[in-house]
Design a protein around this motif. Structure first.
Motif, PDB file in Angstrom:
ATOM      1  N   ALA A  98       0.720  -1.091  -0.242  1.00  0.00           N
ATOM      2  CA  ALA A  98      -0.292  -0.306   0.199  1.00  0.00           C
ATOM      3  C   ALA A  98       1.026   1.560  -0.135  1.00  0.00           C
ATOM      4  N   VAL A  99       2.309   1.452   0.867  1.00  0.00           N
ATOM      5  CA  VAL A  99       2.595   2.335   0.814  1.00  0.00           C
ATOM      6  C   VAL A  99       3.793   2.266  -0.184  1.00  0.00           C
ATOM      7  N   MET A 100       3.823   1.760  -1.309  1.00  0.00           N
ATOM      8  CA  MET A 100       4.133   1.540  -3.040  1.00  0.00           C
ATOM      9  C   MET A 100       3.613   2.206  -3.223  1.00  0.00           C
ATOM     10  N   ILE A 101       2.078   1.783  -3.847  1.00  0.00           N
ATOM     11  CA  ILE A 101       1.383   2.465  -4.330  1.00  0.00           C
ATOM     12  C   ILE A 101       1.062   3.362  -3.590  1.00  0.00           C
ATOM     13  N   ARG A 102       0.541   4.138  -3.021  1.00  0.00           N
ATOM     14  CA  ARG A 102       0.584   5.153  -3.131  1.00  0.00           C
ATOM     15  C   ARG A 102       1.541   6.513  -3.182  1.00  0.00           C
ATOM     16  N   ASN A 103       2.924   5.968  -3.080  1.00  0.00           N
ATOM     17  CA  ASN A 103       4.161   6.845  -3.552  1.00  0.00           C
ATOM     18  C   ASN A 103       4.096   7.375  -4.875  1.00  0.00           C
TER      19      ASN A 103
END
Length: 286
Positions: A98-103
């Protein structure tokens, strides 16, 4: 515009909660035989427990990166802000994804405001945090106020639980095989908790009745102000036991509100049937 609250199915809240509250659900994957299901949406816990009892070993996968991308982009386009309360990063790769996609989405939409919190919680321990966050969002609380409350509750959420068979946790990589072997060898019931997002056996007892009594004692040792908080109980196909624990907790700890939910298909794939878990805060927000 109110702050959007996002969660994944590992918080073991029922589907009607999402439908009625407006909290966004990201289901984890459950693999049974040759089929892949979406936890809570296309498979129910009873199917998993029946499979386990017949000798099958379900597998799980993190929430879909594609669904993260689609939803995050839609939020960014609509200039919405939100907070995603994620399943413990020690037990799933969902938080990191989720963090990777948000970034990635922020590269296209630099002003996109989405906080992703590693709850270090599991099952209804995370679910109780989600419930309180949604109440705050619905009341018009600010982004900062909600985020602060979530982080506090995650840090102070106690998980006390026991499983019927430690081998389920060991096979899924959630517990060391040595711990599982000793539990099975001695025919004892473990008392486990979460420490920094990891599952840790803390005590061993012979007999379920003695263990459940000990859970109440540990609650008294670790918790406070039970009359001012909601206590959570999640169970894996043992509702009678959960109801019995509810009555004991209400009688001994002066608790008014106790929430009981099923342990979902994703987490249940690792715990197996017969698991019972209790969740409470060891300190209340100021």
């Amino acid at each position: 515009m109110s702050v959007k609250i996002l969660a994944d199915s590992a918080c073991d809240l029922p589907l009607n909660f999402y439908e009625e509250s407006g909290v966004t659900l990201f289901p984890l994957g459950v693999h049974l035989g040759e089929k892949e299901y979406e936890d809570l949406l296309t498979i129910d816990p009873s199917t998993v427990y029946k499979a386990i009892r017949s000798g099958e070993m379900p597998k799980t996968s993190q929430a879909s990166p594609l669904k993260f991308e689609e939803y995050f982009k839609e939020m960014a386009k609509n200039k919405e802000e939100g907070i995603y309360i994620a399943f413990s990063s020690e037990l799933s790769g969902t938080y990191q994804t989720a963090v990777m996609i948000r970034n990635q989405v922020k590269e296209e939409y630099p002003d996109f405001n989405l906080s992703i919190i590693d709850s270090k919680c599991a099952s209804l321990g995370c679910g109780l945090v989600v419930m309180e966050a949604q109440k705050l969002a619905a009341s018009g609380a600010s982004f900062a106020e909600i985020e602060r409350d979530i982080k506090f509750r995650c840090e102070h959420m106690e998980h006390l639980f026991t499983v019927d068979d430690l081998n389920h946790l060991a096979k899924g990589g959630r517990l060391s095989r040595a711990s599982a072997f000793m539990g099975g060898l001695l025919n004892i019931k473990p008392l486990l908790n979460m420490e920094d997002g990891k599952l840790i056996p803390i005590e061993k007892h012979r007999g379920q009745k003695k263990l459940l009594r000990r859970i109440i004692e540990v609650m008294k040792e670790r918790g406070q102000h039970f009359d001012k908080q909601t206590i959570g109980i999640s169970h894996a196909d043992c509702l009678e036991l959960a109801l019995d624990m509810k009555e004991q907790i209400k009688a001994e700890l002066n608790v008014e509100e106790v929430v009981i939910t099923d342990i979902g298909a994703a987490i249940g794939s690792h715990t197996g049937p017969g698991t019972i878990a209790i969740f409470f805060l060891n300190e209340l927000p100021a």
